[in-house]
Design a protein around this motif. Structure first.
Motif, PDB file in Angstrom:
ATOM      1  N   ARG A 153       0.821  -1.216   0.000  1.00  0.00           N
ATOM      2  CA  ARG A 153       0.000   0.000   0.000  1.00  0.00           C
ATOM      3  C   ARG A 153       0.852   1.262   0.000  1.00  0.00           C
ATOM      4  O   ARG A 153       1.665   1.450  -0.898  1.00  0.00           O
ATOM      5  N   ASP A 154       0.706   2.117   1.010  1.00  0.00           N
ATOM      6  CA  ASP A 154       1.368   3.427   0.962  1.00  0.00           C
ATOM      7  C   ASP A 154       2.869   3.358   1.244  1.00  0.00           C
ATOM      8  O   ASP A 154       3.557   4.386   1.194  1.00  0.00           O
ATOM      9  N   LYS A 155       3.404   2.174   1.517  1.00  0.00           N
ATOM     10  CA  LYS A 155       4.850   2.034   1.697  1.00  0.00           C
ATOM     11  C   LYS A 155       5.571   1.918   0.360  1.00  0.00           C
ATOM     12  O   LYS A 155       6.807   1.935   0.321  1.00  0.00           O
ATOM     13  N   ALA A 156       4.811   1.779  -0.707  1.00  0.00           N
ATOM     14  CA  ALA A 156       5.397   1.521  -2.024  1.00  0.00           C
ATOM     15  C   ALA A 156       5.481   2.794  -2.870  1.00  0.00           C
ATOM     16  O   ALA A 156       4.602   3.659  -2.802  1.00  0.00           O
ATOM     17  N   ALA A 157       6.550   2.881  -3.643  1.00  0.00           N
ATOM     18  CA  ALA A 157       6.702   3.929  -4.656  1.00  0.00           C
ATOM     19  C   ALA A 157       7.080   3.236  -5.964  1.00  0.00           C
ATOM     20  O   ALA A 157       7.657   2.135  -5.953  1.00  0.00           O
ATOM     21  N   PHE A 158       6.769   3.880  -7.084  1.00  0.00           N
ATOM     22  CA  PHE A 158       6.935   3.198  -8.372  1.00  0.00           C
ATOM     23  C   PHE A 158       7.755   4.024  -9.357  1.00  0.00           C
ATOM     24  O   PHE A 158       7.788   5.255  -9.284  1.00  0.00           O
ATOM     25  N   ASP A 159       8.412   3.304 -10.283  1.00  0.00           N
ATOM     26  CA  ASP A 159       9.264   3.926 -11.301  1.00  0.00           C
ATOM     27  C   ASP A 159      10.268   4.864 -10.637  1.00  0.00           C
ATOM     28  O   ASP A 159      10.330   6.066 -10.926  1.00  0.00           O
TER      29      ASP A 159
END
Length: 253
Positions: A153-159
């Protein structure tokens, strides 16, 4: 005596070159057309074949739709049809919606026409295969992002970009911040460029002090060579398949 020896050696070499040329280039006649199989291959492994038709002193050279047929085998004739006109123009030939061809070529241009038509046909199929791989890779990245989003969830960041020991900024599909460490996820396809890139970037990351965990996600494990998987595993902290469940991806990170 020396002169005769040289002549014999020259004759032998010429004979050898003739034999090798016959092995590289196969020729024949089919329904009145000349057929040449060249030492080029389509991505699927089939040889590139051109046909030559004589017409009142000039020659018509074409791939006889072989490139289009190869694209059909890939399941992407529409992609081929979209890409082929530009590639034909770049190679100085024409595309009629099915065939790559050079129209009404005089004898002194015949060899060039054969090369140009063959190269255009092969390149159009290669471009089709590359476009398919890019589309598949984009879909697989979306699947990976959905998995990471569902797991963290909000612990993830992308690219994201992350600087390695070499100070180079590497791109990763996703990054997750845990309570005591970071995890970097990147998709690895069976293509050698993707495999080599993954090995280099993960090696550079894990050499850092307080290094993040590097998670290599294989988009199609079944199509990857076991040796390549092993090399990726030596570079990354973990290797997991894209088909992994949400709970398993949490454990891997």
């Amino acid at each position: 005596m020396v002169a005769n020896t040289r002549l014999t050696r020259t004759d032998s070499l010429e004979q050898l070159l003739g034999e090798v040329t016959n092995e590289l280039v196969m020729t024949g006649i089919d329904s009145g057309d000349g057929v040449i199989a060249l030492p080029q291959q389509y991505p699927g492994g089939a040889p590139v074949v051109v046909r030559i038709r004589r017409d009142a002193g000039v020659f018509i050279v074409s791939d006889h739709g072989a490139g289009y047929t190869e694209a059909e085998h890939l399941g992407a004739p529409q992609t081929f049809t979209r890409l082929a006109p530009r590639i034909a123009t770049d190679h100085g030939v024409r595309y009629d919606g099915n065939m790559m061809f050079a129209m009404e070529v005089p004898r002194d241009w015949l060899a060039n026409a054969i090369i140009f038509v063959a190269s255009a046909s092969r390149r159009a199929v290669e471009a089709t295969a590359e476009a398919l791989a890019e589309e598949r890779n984009s879909r697989d990245k979306l699947v990976l992002k959905d998995l990471v989003r569902a797991a963290f969830r909000d612990k993830a960041a992308f690219d994201v970009e992350y600087r390695g020991r070499s100070t180079k900024q590497w791109k990763f599909t996703a990054m997750v911040r845990q309570s005591d460490h970071w995890s970097l996820f990147d998709l690895v396809s069976p293509h050698h460029v993707s495999i080599n890139s993954a090995i280099v970037k993960f090696q550079d990351i894990v050499r850092l002090d307080d290094a993040p965990r590097g998670i290599a996600v294989l988009s199609n494990r079944e199509k990857m060579d076991a040796a390549d998987i092993s090399l990726v595993g030596e570079a990354a902290s973990r290797v997991i398949p894209l088909s992994i469940e949400v709970d398993d991806i949490r454990e891997a990170a």
